[in-house]
Write a protein that holds these residues in place. Structure first.
Motif, PDB file in Angstrom:
ATOM      1  N   ALA B  72       0.072 -14.197   1.869  1.00  0.00           N
ATOM      2  CA  ALA B  72      -0.904 -13.311   1.463  1.00  0.00           C
ATOM      3  C   ALA B  72      -1.094 -12.246   2.370  1.00  0.00           C
ATOM      4  N   ARG B  73      -0.853 -12.181   3.575  1.00  0.00           N
ATOM      5  CA  ARG B  73      -0.879 -11.217   4.667  1.00  0.00           C
ATOM      6  C   ARG B  73       0.044 -10.004   4.307  1.00  0.00           C
ATOM      7  N   ARG B  74       1.447 -10.648   3.906  1.00  0.00           N
ATOM      8  CA  ARG B  74       2.253  -9.780   3.762  1.00  0.00           C
ATOM      9  C   ARG B  74       1.966  -8.921   2.495  1.00  0.00           C
ATOM     10  N   SER B  75       1.210  -9.544   1.307  1.00  0.00           N
ATOM     11  CA  SER B  75       1.112  -8.690   0.161  1.00  0.00           C
ATOM     12  C   SER B  75      -0.389  -8.076   0.304  1.00  0.00           C
ATOM     13  N   ALA B  76      -0.988  -8.077   1.158  1.00  0.00           N
ATOM     14  CA  ALA B  76      -2.318  -7.406   1.449  1.00  0.00           C
ATOM     15  C   ALA B  76      -1.970  -5.847   1.039  1.00  0.00           C
ATOM     16  N   SER B  77      -2.800  -5.363   0.340  1.00  0.00           N
ATOM     17  CA  SER B  77      -2.576  -3.937   0.006  1.00  0.00           C
ATOM     18  C   SER B  77      -3.096  -3.233   0.954  1.00  0.00           C
ATOM     19  N   VAL B  78      -2.636  -1.715   0.718  1.00  0.00           N
ATOM     20  CA  VAL B  78      -3.171  -0.728   1.693  1.00  0.00           C
ATOM     21  C   VAL B  78      -4.557  -0.546   1.864  1.00  0.00           C
ATOM     22  N   TRP B  79      -5.366  -0.783   0.635  1.00  0.00           N
ATOM     23  CA  TRP B  79      -6.908  -0.903   0.660  1.00  0.00           C
ATOM     24  C   TRP B  79      -7.354  -1.853   1.766  1.00  0.00           C
ATOM     25  N   ASN B  80      -6.440  -2.928   1.822  1.00  0.00           N
ATOM     26  CA  ASN B  80      -7.299  -3.951   2.647  1.00  0.00           C
ATOM     27  C   ASN B  80      -7.030  -3.516   4.076  1.00  0.00           C
ATOM     28  N   ALA B  81      -6.054  -2.753   4.322  1.00  0.00           N
ATOM     29  CA  ALA B  81      -5.749  -2.140   5.628  1.00  0.00           C
ATOM     30  C   ALA B  81      -6.870  -1.121   6.036  1.00  0.00           C
TER      31      ALA B  81
END
Lengths: 200, 150
Positions: B72-81
């Motif tokens: 889940a953390r790996r696939s977190a999008s740039v928007w999440n960042a």
């Protein structure tokens, strides 16, 4: 002690090289230890599960930067305690002594209207003392907090701490002394500002 | 606290010193050190209240749940960042610093006095004698232009 030559170090190197089976071995080797540390601090199984997952996810992403200065377990221990304190900070340090907040075994005793077990102090006192300990430890810098926890909660000797952290014994003693002094001052300050608080 | 006690404090708190050790003998005679050691001891006991003697294992399937979280953390999008407060804060500070740099650069440029316009003045060593004969004047001007050198 050289932490680069242990079998633990070999495991770390395999994870650093991308070996998922080695990571699984680390999780299985330390999951109970990590879970128990968290449960010891928070006394809640749901929180312990959630934070333990978070700890191993952090281990997974940070292990490429692991530099073998301390043992792997010491490194994981530090991550675990930091995660617990992050969680407590987010929760603004829980309020005492609501029944729902009681540790699960104590909670059951309250529900069954059982008296406290022989020789054990009243539940309120136990919870309040733990809460006070957490609050006082929160006043220390992470390194000193970790050392005190490793010494008093995990029961390691100064020699073991030196071996685990890669810091010499005299420095460990100095750091522990400073941590104890800060803790004492924080307790005295707390007593001055909130005289009703449980005394250490 | 006196040095003799300070040096052996960890042993004193662990209760691992002999009763006739130098530190213990000093404590018996020094009220100030005795009180301090007592205060340290009660704080140590307080911290030990966090001790949990049993080792508890998480529910079965823990490794799979850890891997789910990692995925889940790996696939977190740039928007999440971008939504991460720490990252957003760093981004805001970085943008502000860049804006300040650009702004100060423009301000400094505009604040400098303008350089005088370069004018080329053709100076003739021997100005021709003009005005007497228009036809000759025209020839003189043409010659001047043709031989003009910067």
């Amino acid at each position: 002690m050289d932490h680069r030559t242990s079998d633990e170090a070999e495991l770390v190197r395999r994870v650093q090289a991308g070996d998922e089976a080695a990571f699984r071995e680390i999780v299985e080797r330390y999951q109970s230890k990590v879970y128990s540390i968290i449960y010891g601090i928070l006394r809640n199984h749901n929180d312990a599960e959630d934070i333990a997952q978070q700890v191993f996810a952090k281990v997974y992403f940070s292990i490429p930067n692991f530099d073998f200065r301390s043992s792997l377990l010491t490194w994981i221990y530090k991550i675990t305690v930091n995660e617990c304190y992050d969680y407590l900070r987010k929760r603004k340090v829980r309020k005492l002594v609501y029944e729902s907040d009681l540790p699960e075994d104590d909670d059951q005793r309250v529900q069954l209207n059982e008296p406290a077990r022989d020789q054990s102090p009243p539940i309120d006192d136990v919870v309040a003392r733990r809460d006070l300990a957490l609050k006082l430890l929160a006043k220390l810098p992470p390194e000193e907090r970790d050392l005190l926890l490793l010494k008093e909660v995990e029961g390691h000797s100064v020699e073991e701490l030196a071996e685990m952290t890669g810091i010499n014994e005299n420095t460990i003693k100095v750091k522990l002394f400073r941590a104890r002094q800060k803790l004492l001052k924080a307790a005295q300050r707390m007593l001055r500002t909130a005289p009703g608080v449980v005394t250490p | 606290m006196h040095q003799v006690v300070r040096e052996r404090l960890e042993d004193l708190l662990a209760g691992s010193l002999e009763a006739d050790s130098v530190a213990e003998l000093h404590l018996a005679a020094c009220e100030e050190c005795r009180q301090q050691v007592e205060a340290f001891r009660s704080n140590a006991l307080l911290i030990r209240s966090l001790r949990y003697s049993q080792e508890i294992a998480p529910a079965p399937g823990f490794y799979a749940r850890v891997m789910d979280r990692i995925e889940a953390r790996r696939s977190a999008s740039v928007w999440n960042a971008l939504l991460d407060p720490a990252f957003a804060w760093r981004l805001a500070v970085g943008s502000l610093a860049a804006l300040l740099l650009i702004g100060s650069f423009i301000f400094m440029r505009e604040a400098q006095p303008p350089e005088p316009a370069v004018t080329v003045i053709a100076v003739q060593e021997h100005p021709p004698d003009l005005g007497s004969d228009p036809l000759r004047d025209r020839d003189t001007v043409l010659v001047t232009l043709a031989t003009y050198r910067e």
